[in-house]
Design a protein around this motif. Structure first.
Motif, PDB file in Angstrom:
ATOM      1  N   LEU A   1      -1.341  23.102  -4.609  1.00 31.14           N
ATOM      2  CA  LEU A   1      -0.901  21.719  -4.841  1.00 31.14           C
ATOM      3  C   LEU A   1       0.563  21.701  -5.261  1.00 31.14           C
ATOM      4  O   LEU A   1       1.041  22.634  -5.930  1.00 31.14           O
ATOM      5  CB  LEU A   1      -1.720  21.084  -5.978  1.00 31.14           C
TER       6      LEU A   1
ATOM      7  N   LYS B   1      -0.015  20.110 -14.004  1.00 28.58           N
ATOM      8  CA  LYS B   1      -0.047  21.467 -13.403  1.00 28.58           C
ATOM      9  C   LYS B   1      -0.977  22.393 -14.197  1.00 28.58           C
ATOM     10  O   LYS B   1      -1.913  22.971 -13.643  1.00 28.58           O
ATOM     11  CB  LYS B   1       1.375  22.055 -13.371  1.00 28.58           C
TER      12      LYS B   1
ATOM     13  N   GLU C   1      -4.692  23.886 -13.202  1.00 24.71           N
ATOM     14  CA  GLU C   1      -4.840  25.346 -13.076  1.00 24.71           C
ATOM     15  C   GLU C   1      -5.960  25.843 -13.981  1.00 24.71           C
ATOM     16  O   GLU C   1      -6.759  26.704 -13.598  1.00 24.71           O
ATOM     17  CB  GLU C   1      -3.514  26.035 -13.415  1.00 24.71           C
TER      18      GLU C   1
ATOM     19  N   VAL D   1      -0.809  25.562  -8.821  1.00 25.54           N
ATOM     20  CA  VAL D   1      -0.050  24.308  -8.737  1.00 25.54           C
ATOM     21  C   VAL D   1       1.434  24.580  -8.955  1.00 25.54           C
ATOM     22  O   VAL D   1       1.820  25.271  -9.901  1.00 25.54           O
ATOM     23  CB  VAL D   1      -0.532  23.284  -9.794  1.00 25.54           C
TER      24      VAL D   1
END
Lengths: 228, 322
Positions: B30, B48, B52, B59
């Motif tokens: 991502l 993020k 994760e 990410v």
């Protein structure tokens, strides 16, 4: 704080373009003082603080009123340590320090305030700078004529012990923060657009400030900006 | 106003992001587009590390302007925008969310405000509590900083889209006659608030929230009549450079603003758990202010701040994962 200064009776209108035309040396020209008031805690009254009072205070105390003396103050800001904030209205210059404090210095400002507000930076600095009067002053003022080629730095030089040259980007704004051979004028509005400090204070500030330091000039005299 | 600043900021693309985009040789699961303002940087990193940790995906955070992020959401280059401001980005939302349907907004909104503020000292000692008080020259004379007897009020930066609207509001309310309206960069406006607070000097200024100034000083928003769409008649300078001010009238408060997380529709289809997780994220305005304060005032590193935030908010992450 023993004395709280405030200003009144000033007129503004100095545009930076006009100031640029005046040249560097105008900053250091001493003239008559506009009015400042300081708060006397003994009588609990605002009292006029003009050139005459400033002279007699300095003669009696060998220093400026307490408010204008160098001191550490509480100062909550998002600006990082090393940033200079100039409040011409109250005649204070703040050097931001860690932990929400600042070193506050008393300053003298121009008869018409600083003439503008905004953000600049310290472009360069000088010790015992040379003062060069602008051509029109040389033509007008016999005292300035002898320094047409530049007055060397020294105790009688109007720029005092140190000068911080303020730049916008890579451009010299012609504005300076500098010392003065007339320390009693701190707290007054007696020059044209520059910031004066007594020689001990400008020397102290100079020792603490890095070239590139951010300088914020507050609203007073904010004629540079649209709609003002 | 923050939203308009952000809108302007969004037009730029950071060099780093260009380099990252041009030189991308590997792909994370991502990509979060990170705007360049503090709370956006904090929330991008929180998203993020939260994804994760809870969803086990890789990410990447990439700094870029908002319009670039939206183009990336549309093309598949970018998956998530952490802070989409409205009404400032109404036209962009209309294009990508309503018309192209390539972008979705999380249903959770963070409320934002804007208006005129003062230090508590100003309201309590000097009686300036409502915008109507600004029409009283006796009251506003204490806001004088240039010795002419008339007070000054900072209404924002010259480049902000909110600033002409503040000028319209001042004219509509009538205080354009009694105070001098100042336009200058935000750092100057905020430093003036700092100096006023340090010396107990009164000050009135344009404000928006969430913003760290509310944590830095005791700030009170001036009261004013509620937003009324019928009374909000704004012609922007871009639409009528000569007559925008005289053609406008807005003697009421700003409409409530808000921001939301946005994500690419395709990302939601590819990774429904991510769509669900993002749709559950419910930052409060107070948390956004704390983020702004941590990065702007305390100068904390966005990634390090986000990791600490994650560690301290396990319960929130758990709730978002459901």
């Amino acid at each position: 704080m023993a004395f709280l200064p405030q200003s009144r009776g000033r007129t503004f209108g100095a545009k930076i373009a006009a100031c640029l035309a005046l040249g560097v040396a105008v900053c250091a020209t001493l003239a008559y003082a506009a009015e400042t008031q300081i708060f006397d805690p003994k009588t609990r009254k605002w009292v006029e603080y003009d050139r005459k009072k400033a002279r007699s205070y300095y003669a009696a105390h060998k220093q400026v009123p307490e408010a204008f003396r160098r001191q550490i103050v509480k100062f909550r800001t998002a600006e990082k340590p090393g940033t200079i904030i100039i409040d011409g209205n109250q005649h204070f210059l703040y050097l931001v320090q860690p932990d929400f404090t600042a070193i506050r210095y008393g300053i003298g400002v121009g008869r018409e305030g600083f003439g503008w507000a905004g953000m600049v930076k310290v472009g360069r600095t000088a010790e015992w700078p040379t003062w060069t009067p602008p051509a029109e002053m040389v033509a007008r003022d016999p005292n300035a004529r002898k320094w047409a080629g530049g007055q060397p730095g020294g105790p009688d030089n109007p720029l005092g012990a140190r000068a911080l040259y303020l730049y916008q980007g890579d451009q010299d704004t012609i504005y300076r923060i500098h010392g003065t051979p007339e320390p009693w004028t701190i707290g007054l509005d007696v020059s044209s657009g520059c910031i004066r400090m007594n020689n001990d204070d400008i020397t102290d500030l100079h020792s603490r400030v890095a070239v590139g330091a951010k300088v914020i000039v507050l609203m007073q005299g904010a004629s540079l900006y649209k709609g003002v | 106003m923050v939203a308009s600043t952000r809108l302007l900021r969004r037009s730029g693309v950071a060099l780093g992001s260009l380099m990252a985009m041009c030189g991308a040789g590997f792909a994370a699961d991502l990509v979060v587009g990170m705007p360049n303002w503090p709370s956006g940087q904090a929330s991008a990193n929180i998203i993020k590390y939260a994804i994760e940790k809870k969803l086990g995906l890789d990410v990447e955070v990439r700094e870029m302007g908002t319009l670039i992020i939206f183009a990336g959401l549309d093309s598949g280059e970018v998956d998530i925008h952490p802070e989409v401001w409205q009404p400032n980005l109404d036209s962009v939302v209309k294009k990508y969310v309503d018309e192209r349907k390539s972008v979705q907004l999380s249903p959770k909104k963070v409320s934002a405000t804007q208006g005129l503020c003062a230090t508590r000292e100003t309201t309590e000692k000097f009686g300036i509590k409502d915008v109507a008080d600004l029409k009283d020259p006796k009251k506003t004379s204490v806001l004088d900083t240039d010795g002419d007897g008339q007070g000054e009020v900072w209404i924002g930066a010259e480049t902000w889209s909110s600033t002409p609207i503040e000028r319209i509001r001042a004219r509509s309310y009538g205080y354009a006659e009694t105070v001098k309206l100042l336009e200058m960069p935000e750092d100057v406006g905020m430093a003036a608030v700092d100096a006023a607070a340090a010396t107990n000097t009164p000050i009135v200024f344009y404000c928006y929230s969430p913003h760290h100034v509310f944590n830095l000083h005791e700030i009170v928003q001036l009261t004013e009549p509620e937003y009324d769409q019928a009374k909000w008649n704004i012609v922007l300078p871009a639409d009528d450079p000569a007559n925008w001010l005289t053609k406008s009238n807005a003697p009421v408060a700003w409409a409530p603003s808000h921001f939301q997380i946005a994500f690419a529709t395709k990302t939601g289809e590819r990774l429904p758990k991510v769509a669900s997780f993002l749709s559950n994220i419910d930052f409060t305005p107070e948390e956004i202010t704390e983020m702004s304060y941590a990065l702007e005032v305390e100068r904390q590193d966005p990634a390090a701040y986000a990791q600490q935030w994650i560690a301290a908010h396990a319960d929130r992450l758990e709730a978002w994962s459901k």
